[in-house]
Scaffold this active site. Structure first.
Site, PDB file in Angstrom:
ATOM      1  N   HIS A 114       2.518  -0.770   8.569  1.00  0.00           N
ATOM      2  CA  HIS A 114       1.922   0.329   7.816  1.00  0.00           C
ATOM      3  C   HIS A 114       2.142   1.674   8.503  1.00  0.00           C
ATOM      4  O   HIS A 114       2.460   2.666   7.866  1.00  0.00           O
ATOM      5  CB  HIS A 114       0.433   0.064   7.631  1.00  0.00           C
ATOM      6  CG  HIS A 114      -0.190   0.889   6.566  1.00  0.00           C
ATOM      7  ND1 HIS A 114      -0.179   0.521   5.250  1.00  0.00           N
ATOM      8  CD2 HIS A 114      -0.828   2.078   6.625  1.00  0.00           C
ATOM      9  CE1 HIS A 114      -0.788   1.437   4.530  1.00  0.00           C
ATOM     10  NE2 HIS A 114      -1.192   2.395   5.341  1.00  0.00           N
ATOM     11  N   HIS A 138      -2.629   1.182  -2.237  1.00  0.00           N
ATOM     12  CA  HIS A 138      -3.831   0.517  -1.737  1.00  0.00           C
ATOM     13  C   HIS A 138      -3.892  -0.889  -2.321  1.00  0.00           C
ATOM     14  O   HIS A 138      -4.900  -1.305  -2.869  1.00  0.00           O
ATOM     15  CB  HIS A 138      -5.093   1.324  -2.068  1.00  0.00           C
ATOM     16  CG  HIS A 138      -5.795   1.802  -0.836  1.00  0.00           C
ATOM     17  ND1 HIS A 138      -7.133   2.051  -0.779  1.00  0.00           N
ATOM     18  CD2 HIS A 138      -5.318   2.058   0.399  1.00  0.00           C
ATOM     19  CE1 HIS A 138      -7.448   2.457   0.449  1.00  0.00           C
ATOM     20  NE2 HIS A 138      -6.367   2.471   1.175  1.00  0.00           N
TER      21      HIS A 138
END
Ligand SMILES: Nc1ncnc2c1ncn2[C@@H]1O[C@H](COP(=O)(O)OP(=O)(O)O)[C@@H](O)[C@H]1O
Ligand SMILES: [Mg+2]
Lengths: 88, 766, 232, 88
Positions: free
Chosen positions: B63, B109
């Site tokens: 990430h 998300h």
């Protein structure tokens, strides 16, 4: 079968942010209630239910919480027969 | 002398009482391989402490560290004269004229939304808004790009309902209009919904601020919400596959959004930036204080030192590890100008926000963390932010997918029943059907600047005080990318650009969100690489450089990956708000003109999915050069003022495109009579999803000029029909076959499809 | 016309309202909720948005703001006060208007254009419209379901204090035109003396063709005209 | 001074609309709980408060309800010290 009134309380899990509680807390403080140390907001759900017994009414309500009323990821719940005190 | 050039070295740090010992298992739990751990030790010149391990694990996760994608991302074109800020900052920024700059970015998300759809999507919107206003821009629009499994599953309906509510409640509360997005329902996303949110922000060029810590001795301040134990290790979590027991184990990771605090943070941040009392500001996003502070230090070529006991916390007894890795929402890290802390406090006080000085900028190149004055982490900042190992992996196409692509589809080209039924079936498929159910839950008109709301080919927001506007769209057909990653990605870029030119906007740049499965698998890495290459080629052809984006890998459940889904968020500029083209017919009697040509593919189409539950076949080819000419032709027609409506031809093919133009928003539908005479099979003519096509309408007096103009760009164009009154219904002929339907039945199919499924109490049955 | 636009933490239509007032020639300024005093203002506007995040109940916390004491005095002295959306909710919470706005009956936020029928043209806010005129104006709210006890509701109708009603394209106040479950399709009401108007739809978002409608302009020109013709 | 935890329950008034209760009622019925006769949804607000005595804590919370926590037009309220049962 008899009629029961259950009171279900659904509350944000400890540790999770409760923005609503925070805003109310802030407001109470600024209205002059300095002694308020924390506020958390949940739901109170009143259910009128036909059931065999108080126990089975409570068991049904708990099942409703697991299935629908509470979000297992963010909320805890508690079920009780409605108290006279609370009914006022 | 500054050691921020990477020569800084870690001093010894004794283990902190109560912290776990570091064992190979602990290292593995932190998502670091043996080699990576060895690299950590070599960067540190010693073994890390537990706190330090946590920091590395977050920063070197996929990430934050882009381990598996960085080398591929470097292939993308990022420059153009109008690009002010390319990849690497919180958001990309382009010049949109008249002294204005546009900041924009997309972010995913996915994992949080799979666990808790409402909070997951809400905090996704919150995060992307912060990325925009930390650039100094005021957010002016949000878009959301969503993917779910098929709606016949109760769990999927629950996710869809929760995600839409979350996106809506957050943006509505902050007061940022939603101007578009997309949603796809396909079993390929069953276990792994995709939730990508995009935000656009406007500023005057000179208001741009970047997030580099500078000025030795400048105080570092934590601003906004307090730090709690939520979302600890979200960055690592977002980089792992979901497994069966994910629900249980990932519960503590849920973060709760507070859009009200966000709104205050937004106003306060813009005021802080305007005041000049701060030199840098950054969202504490994924990996919280760790990533914001180390990235600021890394970019500024400086160092930072922070005292954990000075960080305002929500709970007692939080360890430095927890504070550093918390992903509590609505927090910012600010570098104040030394001596102007008072001013910063005054502004935050007005907005009823908390702020605390938690550290300072140093010049020793270290990311240093103290607890009660004792050092608990001491890490060279540059290797932490930039030293994450990156991998180039082997990519091999999956034989299974090759098989699907080569499948003989001829038996499916003979329609079962009549074609009119197929049209209604397609209009009633949630993928084609009206998305009003979604965007009627989103505030689309707040800020009084939305010129085209969701429902148009692209959303449009005017720039007040000028004649200009910006337009934006998100697009990706994951089925196409699945069947043929490179062309699929090109098609996504091409469709985005087509959507923009249809409203009259010049495509200028993209942001992208690479949603893929586990890249450690060769066939997934293949998809990723090919998709990036396709995106590269298309962006180069259209001169729409990539200014930023987001990577979300490991979107798999029990070993099954989502369709590779490189969502393209494209922005464009309109110079004259009086030349915005709607996508629905406006006038009875107008001619209908088709630009472009049907190249004959039916692979990956909605038709196959709806009628045969198939995702197979050769997806549409993409002719980049032809697409470019099509875009130019469309823009030129708009400038000439010849077009009354224009709509990109996409899912559901020409038949659905015409139907959508006829139905509009349902308020004032029109009839259609049209015919096509290509040599293709009727199913392919009607429902094939060939690229490079736009349907437009014009006054019959202009038709000649439209055709001539298209010819100048060598774009095939022909009149295919006429707009009629609503009572005349819808007829589309293909040589001897035809589809026809009344507007009433089309309206019912198209507008009621999603409400019929969703308004029957989404939580019922599971 | 000096116009005060009150801003609470979480207001998000304050700028839209400000611009609408400016567009009709009003001299608008923002008044932060912690400020005191409204002297010199001719009109007070309470904007839409999510004051205090709509936490607890929409408008409940905002109405405790210091400036609300001044808004109350201003209104009681007959000064024109217009509350839109969250502003309407604040006015109800503050008791300047009767009733309450509860969750939309479908429990969903609703955002789209609605049609309103103008039921009164003898108010400060509607004098530029024609009686029965149908307006196209956006709504965007989650708690717009107007309710009150029966007595109040009957009084509102009997006294003609319903100013706007949700209607369909033909001007009929049918159930399908009601976006939130409001009793009798109520979209906007005035207080007894007619100087306080609350409405859920957003006229300030219907001020320009570019944005889809100019039907909201009348609310602002009405105020402007009523005030400039009123005796000083 | 001691610390008290109060539970405030705010409930839609009888006779007034309760869209949330109605929706939950409907869902519970369609999930198969036919015995559910009525559902009303209110709020449960938990307040940690410093006060002289339990009585004064309760009195303070009641004042908070009148001023802020409950809307007199639509809601009734009840205040209680938090019961062990409810705390679970
Ligand atoms: N999740 C969403 N949020 C907001 N708007 C959406 C969403 N999904 C679809 N829309 C809007 O609905 C319209 C139709 O969507 P879609 O069918 O994907 O577009 P297209 O016509 O380009 O195929 C578009 O205007 C789009 O912006
Ligand atoms: Mg479509």
């Amino acid at each position: 079968m008899s009629q029961y009134r259950l009171e279900v309380r659904v509350k944000p899990r400890p540790g999770l942010l409760d923005p609503q509680g925070k805003a109310i807390h802030h407001s109470l403080n600024s209205l002059g209630w300095d002694g308020v140390a924390d506020v958390r907001v949940g739901k109170a759900i009143y259910i009128d239910l036909e059931a065999e017994s108080a126990e089975s009414a409570i068991a049904a309500a708990e099942e409703m919480c697991r299935k629908l009323l509470a979000n297992p990821v963010t909320e805890d719940f508690a079920v009780a027969l409605e108290q006279e005190a609370a009914a006022s | 002398m500054s050691k921020a050039d990477g020569t800084a070295t870690a001093t010894p740090v004794p283990p902190r009482a109560g912290d776990p010992e570091i064992t190979p298992e602990v290292v593995a739990d932190h998502g670091l391989s043996e080699d990576e751990y060895a690299r950590v030790c070599s960067v540190m010149g010693r073994e890390p402490t537990f706190t330090e391990l946590g920091v590395f694990s977050a920063m070197w996760s996929e990430h934050c560290g882009y381990k598996n994608s960085k080398r591929l991302l470097r292939l993308l074109p990022t420059r153009a004269p109008w690009v002010i800020q390319g990849p690497g900052e919180n958001a990309g920024v382009i010049d949109v004229g008249d002294g204005y700059a546009l900041a924009f970015k997309i972010e995913s998300h996915n994992h949080p939304s799979a666990v808790e759809p409402y909070q997951g999507s809400a905090t996704g919107v919150g995060g992307i808004l912060r990325d925009i206003f930390t650039m100094g821009a005021r957010p002016v629009a949000v878009l959301d790009s969503l993917r779910f499994g098929d709606l016949d599953s109760g769990r999927v309906r629950y996710l869809f309902d929760g995600v839409v509510k979350g996106v809506g409640d957050y943006g509505n509360c902050v007061g940022i209009p939603n101007i578009g997005g997309e949603v796809v329902f396909d079993r390929g996303y069953e276990g792994n919904p995709i939730v990508n949110a995009m935000c656009l922000g406007l500023m005057k060029r000179e208001e741009l601020i970047t997030a580099a810590a500078s000025g030795v001795g400048n105080p570092l301040m934590a601003v906004g919400a307090r730090t709690g134990r939520d979302g600890i290790h979200g960055a690592t979590f977002a980089s792992e596959e979901l497994s069966e027991d994910a629900d249980e184990s990932s519960r503590p990771q849920v973060q709760v959004g507070d859009p009200f605090t966000e709104k205050l943070l937004l106003e306060a941040s813009l005021e802080l930036i305007a005041s000049g009392a701060i030199s840098a500001i950054q969202d504490m996003g994924a990996a919280g204080i760790t990533s914001s502070a180390s990235e600021m230090a890394g970019r500024g070529g400086s160092g930072v030192e922070m005292e954990m006991t000075d960080v305002p916390v929500r709970e007692d007894g939080m360890t430095p590890y927890e504070i550093l890795l918390s992903e509590s929402q609505e927090r910012m890290l600010v570098v104040a100008e030394k001596g102007r802390e008072g001013e910063v406090h005054r502004i935050l006080e007005k907005w009823e926000l908390e702020a605390a000085v938690i550290g300072r900028v140093t010049d020793d190149g270290m990311f240093r963390v103290l607890e009660n004055g004792k050092v608990v982490a001491d890490i060279p900042a540059l290797p932490l932010t930039d030293g994450c190992p990156t991998y180039e992996r082997e990519g091999v196409e999956s034989a299974e997918i090759i098989g699907l692509r080569d499948m003989d589809l001829s038996e499916h080209l003979i329609p079962e029943g009549d074609l009119s039924k197929s049209l209604l079936l397609l209009l009633g498929s949630p993928n084609v059907a009206s998305k009003q159910w979604i965007y009627h839950q989103y505030d689309t008109t707040v800020r009084t600047s939305t010129a085209v709301r969701p429902g148009g080919d692209a959303g449009v927001v005017r720039i007040r005080g000028t004649q200009r506007a910006v337009a934006a769209t998100t697009d990706c057909n994951g089925r196409f990318v699945y069947l043929q990653p490179k062309t699929g990605a090109m098609a996504a870029v091409a469709e985005a650009a087509r959507n923009l030119v249809c409203v009259g906007a010049m495509p200028t740049a993209i942001t992208n969100n690479l949603n893929f499965g586990n890249p450690l698998k060769a066939h997934i890495y293949y998809q990723l690489r090919e998709a990036v290459l396709g995106m590269r080629d298309a962006c180069a052809a259209f001169e729409t450089p990539v200014t930023g984006g987001n990577v979300s890998l490991f979107n798999e459940t029990d070993g099954k990956a989502i369709y590779p889904t490189p969502v393209i968020g494209m922005v464009g500029v309109i110079d004259d708000v009086d030349r915005i083209t709607p996508n629905a017919f406006r006038n009875e009697g107008d001619d209908i003109v088709l630009l472009g040509e049907n190249t004959g593919e039916i692979g990956g189409s909605e038709y196959l999915y709806v009628t045969a539950a198939l995702v197979a076949g050769e997806p549409p080819s993409v002719d980049l050069e032809g697409e470019k000419r099509l875009q130019q032709a469309m823009l030129s027609l708009t400038h000439e003022g010849l077009v009354t409506a224009a709509h990109d031809c996409s899912q559901g093919g020409l038949a659905c495109t015409l139907a959508e133009m006829a139905l509009g928003d349902g308020e004032e539908p029109f009839g259609v009579e049209a015919g096509i005479d290509d040599e293709l099979r009727p199913v392919v003519s009607l429902f094939g999803e060939a690229q490079g096509r736009i349907v437009l309408s014009c006054n019959p007096a202009s038709t000649g000029a439209v055709l001539a103009s298209a010819e100048r760009y060598a774009v095939p164009a022909r009149k295919i029909g006429t707009v009629l009154g609503a009572d005349r219904g819808f007829t589309l002929k293909v040589r001897d076959a035809s589809v026809s339907a009344s507007l009433a039945e089309m309206t019912e199919a198209y507008f009621q499809a999603i409400p019929k499924i969703m308004d029957v109490s989404p939580t019922a049955e599971s | 016309m000096k116009v005060a636009v009150i801003t609470f933490p979480g207001s998000n239509c304050d700028h839209d309202l400000y611009k609408a007032a400016q567009q009709v020639g009003g001299d608008a300024s923002f008044v932060w909720h912690r400020e005191r005093g409204l002297d010199g203002f001719d009109v007070v506007l309470l904007p839409g948005g999510f004051s205090y995040g709509d936490y607890l109940r929409p408008g409940a916390i905002a109405r405790m703001s210091p400036i609300m004491d001044d808004v109350m005095s201003f209104a009681k002295a007959g000064g024109p006060v217009l509350g839109i959306c969250n502003g309407f909710q604040v006015l109800c919470e503050a008791g300047l208007l009767p009733g309450a706005l509860v969750r939309n009956d479908a429990l969903k936020f609703r955002s789209h254009d609605v049609r309103l029928r103008v039921e009164r043209v003898d108010t400060l806010f509607t004098s530029d419209y024609e009686l029965g005129q149908i307006l196209r104006v956006p709504i965007a709210h989650g708690d717009g379901n107007y309710e009150a006890d029966e007595e109040t509701l009957n009084a509102l109708e009997d006294e003609g204090r319903v100013v706007f009603r949700y209607v369909d394209r033909n001007g009929e106040a049918v159930e399908s035109a009601n976006p939130n479950g409001s009793w009798h399709n109520i979209a906007g009401i005035v207080n007894e003396s007619g100087n306080v108007l609350g409405m859920m739809p957003h006229p300030e978002r219907a001020m320009e063709e570019l944005l889809g409608s100019t039907d909201g302009v009348g609310v602002f020109t009405s105020m402007m005209n009523s005030l400039s013709t009123a005796p000083a």
